[in-house]
Scaffold this motif. Structure first.
Motif, PDB file in Angstrom:
ATOM      1  N   VAL A 503       0.893  -1.163   0.056  1.00 39.76           N
ATOM      2  CA  VAL A 503       0.095  -0.025  -0.012  1.00 39.76           C
ATOM      3  C   VAL A 503       0.960   1.197  -0.016  1.00 39.76           C
ATOM      4  O   VAL A 503       0.631   2.234  -0.894  1.00 39.76           O
ATOM      5  CB  VAL A 503      -1.089  -0.129   1.310  1.00 39.76           C
ATOM      6  CG1 VAL A 503      -1.506   1.346   1.307  1.00 39.76           C
ATOM      7  CG2 VAL A 503      -1.946  -0.883   1.096  1.00 39.76           C
ATOM      8  N   LEU A 504       1.876   1.129   0.708  1.00 38.52           N
ATOM      9  CA  LEU A 504       2.923   2.377   0.904  1.00 38.52           C
ATOM     10  C   LEU A 504       3.642   2.415  -0.399  1.00 38.52           C
ATOM     11  O   LEU A 504       3.708   3.833  -0.917  1.00 38.52           O
ATOM     12  CB  LEU A 504       3.811   2.170   2.032  1.00 38.52           C
ATOM     13  CG  LEU A 504       3.285   2.537   3.497  1.00 38.52           C
ATOM     14  CD1 LEU A 504       4.488   2.135   4.462  1.00 38.52           C
ATOM     15  CD2 LEU A 504       2.457   3.957   3.648  1.00 38.52           C
ATOM     16  N   GLY A 505       4.067   1.492  -1.127  1.00 34.59           N
ATOM     17  CA  GLY A 505       4.548   1.738  -2.232  1.00 34.59           C
ATOM     18  C   GLY A 505       3.785   2.240  -3.431  1.00 34.59           C
ATOM     19  O   GLY A 505       4.231   2.944  -4.198  1.00 34.59           O
ATOM     20  N   LEU A 506       2.436   2.066  -3.588  1.00 35.52           N
ATOM     21  CA  LEU A 506       1.435   2.385  -4.352  1.00 35.52           C
ATOM     22  C   LEU A 506       1.134   3.847  -4.270  1.00 35.52           C
ATOM     23  O   LEU A 506       1.317   4.637  -5.035  1.00 35.52           O
ATOM     24  CB  LEU A 506       0.101   1.518  -4.418  1.00 35.52           C
ATOM     25  CG  LEU A 506       0.130   0.155  -4.764  1.00 35.52           C
ATOM     26  CD1 LEU A 506      -1.053  -0.777  -4.412  1.00 35.52           C
ATOM     27  CD2 LEU A 506       0.121  -0.086  -6.287  1.00 35.52           C
ATOM     28  N   CYS A 507       1.356   4.232  -2.788  1.00 34.33           N
ATOM     29  CA  CYS A 507       0.914   5.528  -2.461  1.00 34.33           C
ATOM     30  C   CYS A 507       2.235   6.397  -3.093  1.00 34.33           C
ATOM     31  O   CYS A 507       2.061   7.628  -3.492  1.00 34.33           O
ATOM     32  CB  CYS A 507       0.665   5.697  -1.214  1.00 34.33           C
ATOM     33  SG  CYS A 507      -0.833   4.825  -0.663  1.00 34.33           S
ATOM     34  N   LEU A 508       3.226   5.996  -2.683  1.00 33.69           N
ATOM     35  CA  LEU A 508       4.629   6.744  -2.992  1.00 33.69           C
ATOM     36  C   LEU A 508       4.859   6.907  -4.593  1.00 33.69           C
ATOM     37  O   LEU A 508       5.026   7.927  -5.013  1.00 33.69           O
ATOM     38  CB  LEU A 508       5.782   5.809  -2.442  1.00 33.69           C
ATOM     39  CG  LEU A 508       6.047   6.066  -1.073  1.00 33.69           C
ATOM     40  CD1 LEU A 508       7.008   5.131  -0.540  1.00 33.69           C
ATOM     41  CD2 LEU A 508       6.717   7.283  -0.741  1.00 33.69           C
ATOM     42  N   SER A 509       4.245   5.765  -5.193  1.00 36.58           N
ATOM     43  CA  SER A 509       4.309   5.893  -6.677  1.00 36.58           C
ATOM     44  C   SER A 509       3.236   6.898  -7.147  1.00 36.58           C
ATOM     45  O   SER A 509       3.584   7.480  -8.074  1.00 36.58           O
ATOM     46  CB  SER A 509       3.912   4.397  -7.315  1.00 36.58           C
ATOM     47  OG  SER A 509       4.016   4.559  -8.709  1.00 36.58           O
ATOM     48  N   ALA A 510       2.152   7.076  -6.513  1.00 34.01           N
ATOM     49  CA  ALA A 510       0.989   7.829  -6.978  1.00 34.01           C
ATOM     50  C   ALA A 510       1.537   9.340  -6.486  1.00 34.01           C
ATOM     51  O   ALA A 510       1.189  10.319  -7.361  1.00 34.01           O
ATOM     52  CB  ALA A 510      -0.202   7.768  -6.194  1.00 34.01           C
ATOM     53  N   VAL A 511       1.992   9.361  -5.510  1.00 32.91           N
ATOM     54  CA  VAL A 511       2.721  10.800  -5.235  1.00 32.91           C
ATOM     55  C   VAL A 511       3.763  11.439  -6.109  1.00 32.91           C
ATOM     56  O   VAL A 511       3.916  12.509  -6.489  1.00 32.91           O
ATOM     57  CB  VAL A 511       3.383  10.688  -3.610  1.00 32.91           C
ATOM     58  CG1 VAL A 511       4.373  12.036  -3.324  1.00 32.91           C
ATOM     59  CG2 VAL A 511       2.246  10.643  -2.750  1.00 32.91           C
ATOM     60  N   GLY A 512       4.579  10.411  -6.657  1.00 33.52           N
ATOM     61  CA  GLY A 512       5.517  10.657  -7.737  1.00 33.52           C
ATOM     62  C   GLY A 512       5.038  11.360  -9.295  1.00 33.52           C
ATOM     63  O   GLY A 512       5.632  11.546  -9.865  1.00 33.52           O
ATOM     64  N   ASN A 513       3.665  11.356  -9.226  1.00 41.04           N
ATOM     65  CA  ASN A 513       3.144  12.040 -10.313  1.00 41.04           C
ATOM     66  C   ASN A 513       3.111  13.523 -10.231  1.00 41.04           C
ATOM     67  O   ASN A 513       3.411  14.220 -11.376  1.00 41.04           O
ATOM     68  CB  ASN A 513       1.560  11.649 -10.691  1.00 41.04           C
ATOM     69  CG  ASN A 513       1.305  10.374 -11.260  1.00 41.04           C
ATOM     70  OD1 ASN A 513       1.507  10.155 -12.328  1.00 41.04           O
ATOM     71  ND2 ASN A 513       1.177   9.320 -10.200  1.00 41.04           N
ATOM     72  N   ALA A 514       3.369  14.097  -9.010  1.00 43.61           N
ATOM     73  CA  ALA A 514       3.125  15.527  -8.786  1.00 43.61           C
ATOM     74  C   ALA A 514       4.722  15.731  -8.800  1.00 43.61           C
ATOM     75  O   ALA A 514       5.675  14.991  -8.581  1.00 43.61           O
ATOM     76  CB  ALA A 514       2.568  16.021  -7.620  1.00 43.61           C
ATOM     77  N   PRO A 515       5.105  17.114  -9.000  1.00 41.10           N
ATOM     78  CA  PRO A 515       6.431  17.506  -9.111  1.00 41.10           C
ATOM     79  C   PRO A 515       6.932  17.712  -7.511  1.00 41.10           C
ATOM     80  O   PRO A 515       6.144  17.773  -6.522  1.00 41.10           O
ATOM     81  CB  PRO A 515       6.308  18.969  -9.704  1.00 41.10           C
ATOM     82  CG  PRO A 515       5.178  19.457  -9.550  1.00 41.10           C
ATOM     83  CD  PRO A 515       4.221  18.200  -9.603  1.00 41.10           C
ATOM     84  N   VAL A 516       8.291  17.562  -7.426  1.00 42.57           N
ATOM     85  CA  VAL A 516       8.700  17.643  -6.133  1.00 42.57           C
ATOM     86  C   VAL A 516       8.466  19.005  -5.402  1.00 42.57           C
ATOM     87  O   VAL A 516       8.673  20.277  -6.011  1.00 42.57           O
ATOM     88  CB  VAL A 516      10.353  17.500  -6.024  1.00 42.57           C
ATOM     89  CG1 VAL A 516      11.002  17.982  -4.556  1.00 42.57           C
ATOM     90  CG2 VAL A 516      10.642  16.198  -6.700  1.00 42.57           C
ATOM     91  N   PRO A 517       7.863  19.062  -4.405  1.00 47.21           N
ATOM     92  CA  PRO A 517       7.321  20.439  -3.781  1.00 47.21           C
ATOM     93  C   PRO A 517       8.395  21.391  -3.442  1.00 47.21           C
ATOM     94  O   PRO A 517       9.773  20.897  -3.085  1.00 47.21           O
ATOM     95  CB  PRO A 517       6.390  20.079  -2.512  1.00 47.21           C
ATOM     96  CG  PRO A 517       7.062  18.622  -2.174  1.00 47.21           C
ATOM     97  CD  PRO A 517       7.516  17.940  -3.356  1.00 47.21           C
ATOM     98  N   GLU A 518       8.116  22.569  -3.512  1.00 48.74           N
ATOM     99  CA  GLU A 518       9.368  23.723  -3.124  1.00 48.74           C
ATOM    100  C   GLU A 518       9.382  23.456  -1.346  1.00 48.74           C
ATOM    101  O   GLU A 518       8.704  22.960  -0.800  1.00 48.74           O
ATOM    102  CB  GLU A 518       8.701  24.879  -3.229  1.00 48.74           C
ATOM    103  CG  GLU A 518       8.607  25.177  -4.579  1.00 48.74           C
ATOM    104  CD  GLU A 518      10.088  25.280  -5.351  1.00 48.74           C
ATOM    105  OE1 GLU A 518      10.928  25.507  -4.805  1.00 48.74           O
ATOM    106  OE2 GLU A 518      10.020  24.612  -6.644  1.00 48.74           O
TER     107      GLU A 518
END
Length: 527
Positions: A503-518
């Motif tokens: 579950v955490l792996g899927l969430c981290l992958s999903a988070v990776g769609n957005a740019p790295v935040p400032e």
């Protein structure tokens, strides 16, 4: 290194208790999967239609995972478990998308207050993590007896669709059946619209309403049929021959998005050295008994390698660095429940360090809150707890939270509970959350009541006190359980501990769609 004694007396008992809770979880989630029940499912199939979950299964890539969100929505309410909509994250043509599918076997797919909350949560996940949103539409609109709780806040559904589009995040509507009244704006506000021939019906007002409002005679097809919208109004971009064709076109649309992730890609993945099945025997059934979260960490992170930060300072909170499915993460995990000043300061510094390196944070909750008492108040527990809460509140990296055990008091806030907007929050079946433990809360009320009676010069009712404490403890215990909390969408789902890494792996992958935040905009303050 793991020190878990699987042959000891405690481990089998803890494992058995967790398995019993998982059996209960399976039974409750089965209610959501069943939808409106066998009768309505067969009637739906008899009309040549696919159930919501089968539509999702055909839409996503073969053999790919679907991370369902909030399957227990509405649990304990007057509405069916699942809230007549299925939401989650699935991969379509290699693209991670948020998918929201009405379940027409449950009251015709009508929206109740929990449907609305679940739908809004899905849109929020799509927006914050920059993922295309795909709506599989077939709904009779609002559940009218509950309209007072739906109508006004329901306008956010339309606002969210326009904001997603304005942010360059694609929105896609596949319309399989009715999409009437306010629901007509879902395809109306989507970037791409597919309608199924002779099935989709999209109009602001159906024939009876039009007759009442204008006196005009009309029929479904001429008023809002798929072919009319494809040939006359232009609302439909694609006219599908049937449901399978609509799903094929939906996949085609996603393929044509040329979507790419903007986050940091993962490195090579290494499996943990310890068996994830052993996660079942770590958490005690009595949450007053502490457990070592390092035993959880080494069973979910890559290679079971954990670089602990400040291991000799603030021992009730474990902090450190690891990788999970190739993604770098910082971990904060409660070790002995209570947070003291040292733990709060340690957490604040660690959170700021994660901000410096733009590293996502994973919070593993098992906390009874911040320590109370004269010495601790004089030692500055309030200001130190405030430092931690300040750091969590203003951290700009993605936060993921797992509630493993207790989540009481302000500890829930400092460890990034729902109010602090983690990107995702899941709970284990062993989780409990409330302002404080049931016995503590009942005891506080007893002390207050006793003092009030004394101030009035009255004799305190001891028998009534016993009954009051019993009733309060029973109520708080029931309202702190994971099914109750998940039913109100205070988390994104209750999961099997063995699925935590996935579950955490899927969430981290999903988070990776957005740019790295400032970055947050300030350097690290040494606490």
């Amino acid at each position: 290194m793991s020190l878990l004694e699987t042959s000891g007396d405690d481990y089998p008992a803890r494992r058995a208790a967790m398995l019993a809770k998982l059996t209960e979880l399976d039974a409750e989630q089965a209610k959501a999967v069943a939808g409106g029940g066998e009768r309505y499912l067969e009637r739906h199939r008899g009309r040549g239609k696919l159930p919501a979950r089968e539509r999702i299964e055909l839409l996503i890539d073969p053999d790919s995972a679907f991370l369902e969100l909030s399957p227990l929505a509405g649990w304990g309410s007057d509405f069916p478990v699942g809230a007549s909509v299925v939401t989650g994250i699935g991969v379509i043509e290699g693209v991670e998308c948020v998918i929201s599918a009405n379940d027409p076997t449950v009251r015709g797919g009508a929206s109740n207050p929990w449907t609305l909350r679940k739908t809004l949560r899905a849109a929020d996940i799509a927006f914050r993590n920059r993922m295309p949103l795909v709506n599989l539409v077939e709904s009779g609109g609002a559940d009218l007896p509950a309209q007072k709780e739906i109508f006004i806040p329901g306008g956010r559904v339309f606002r969210d669709l326009t904001r997603l589009s304005a942010a360059g995040i694609p929105t896609i509507a596949l319309v399989f059946g009715n999409s009437t009244a306010g629901g007509a704006y879902v395809p109306g506000l989507s970037d791409h619209v597919v309608m199924v021939k002779e099935r989709a019906k999209v109009f602001l007002g159906g024939p009876p309403l039009v007759k009442m409002a204008t006196g005009e005679e009309s029929d479904d097809e001429s008023l809002g049929g798929a072919e009319m919208h494809a040939r006359v109004s232009g609302l439909a971009d694609y006219l599908a021959a049937d449901e399978h064709d609509a799903l094929r076109i939906g996949r085609q649309i996603v393929r044509g998005l040329n979507w790419r992730k903007l986050g940091t890609p993962p490195r090579a993945v290494r499996e943990p050295r310890y068996d994830e099945d052993e996660l079942l025997g770590i958490v005690p059934e009595d949450l007053r008994i502490p457990f070592d979260p390092r035993e959880v960490i080494v069973r979910i992170v890559d290679g079971s390698e954990f670089d602990e930060f400040k291991p000799l300072y603030g021992g009730s909170l474990v902090t450190g660095w690891a990788r999970l499915h190739g993604y770098p993460i910082g971990i904060l995990a409660n070790a002995r429940g209570v947070l003291f000043s040292q733990e709060a300061q340690k957490a604040a510094q660690f959170i700021q360090l994660a901000g410096q390196t733009r590293t996502p944070l994973v919070f593993l909750q098992n906390t009874t809150g911040y320590m109370v008492g004269r010495d601790y108040e004089q030692g500055g527990i309030i200001k130190h707890g405030a430092m931690m809460i300040n750091a969590v509140s203003n951290s700009t990296v993605p936060h993921l939270t797992i509630v493993m055990g207790a989540s009481y008091g302000a500890g829930n806030y400092g460890m990034c509970g729902r109010a602090y907007d983690p990107r995702f929050l899941f709970a284990w079946p062993s989780a409990k959350s409330a302002v404080m433990g049931p016995a503590q809360l009942a005891g506080v009320l007893s002390i207050v009541g006793r003092a009030a009676a004394h101030a009035r010069g009255q004799i305190y009712d001891e028998e009534g006190d016993i009954e009051m404490r019993r009733l309060v403890e029973t109520q708080i215990e029931a309202e702190s359980l994971p099914f109750f909390l998940s039913g109100r969408l205070y988390d994104d789902g209750v999961i099997d501990p063995r699925d935590t890494r996935t579950v955490l792996g899927l969430c981290l992958s999903a988070v990776g769609n957005a740019p790295v935040p400032e970055p947050a905009g300030f350097g690290v303050f040494r606490m």
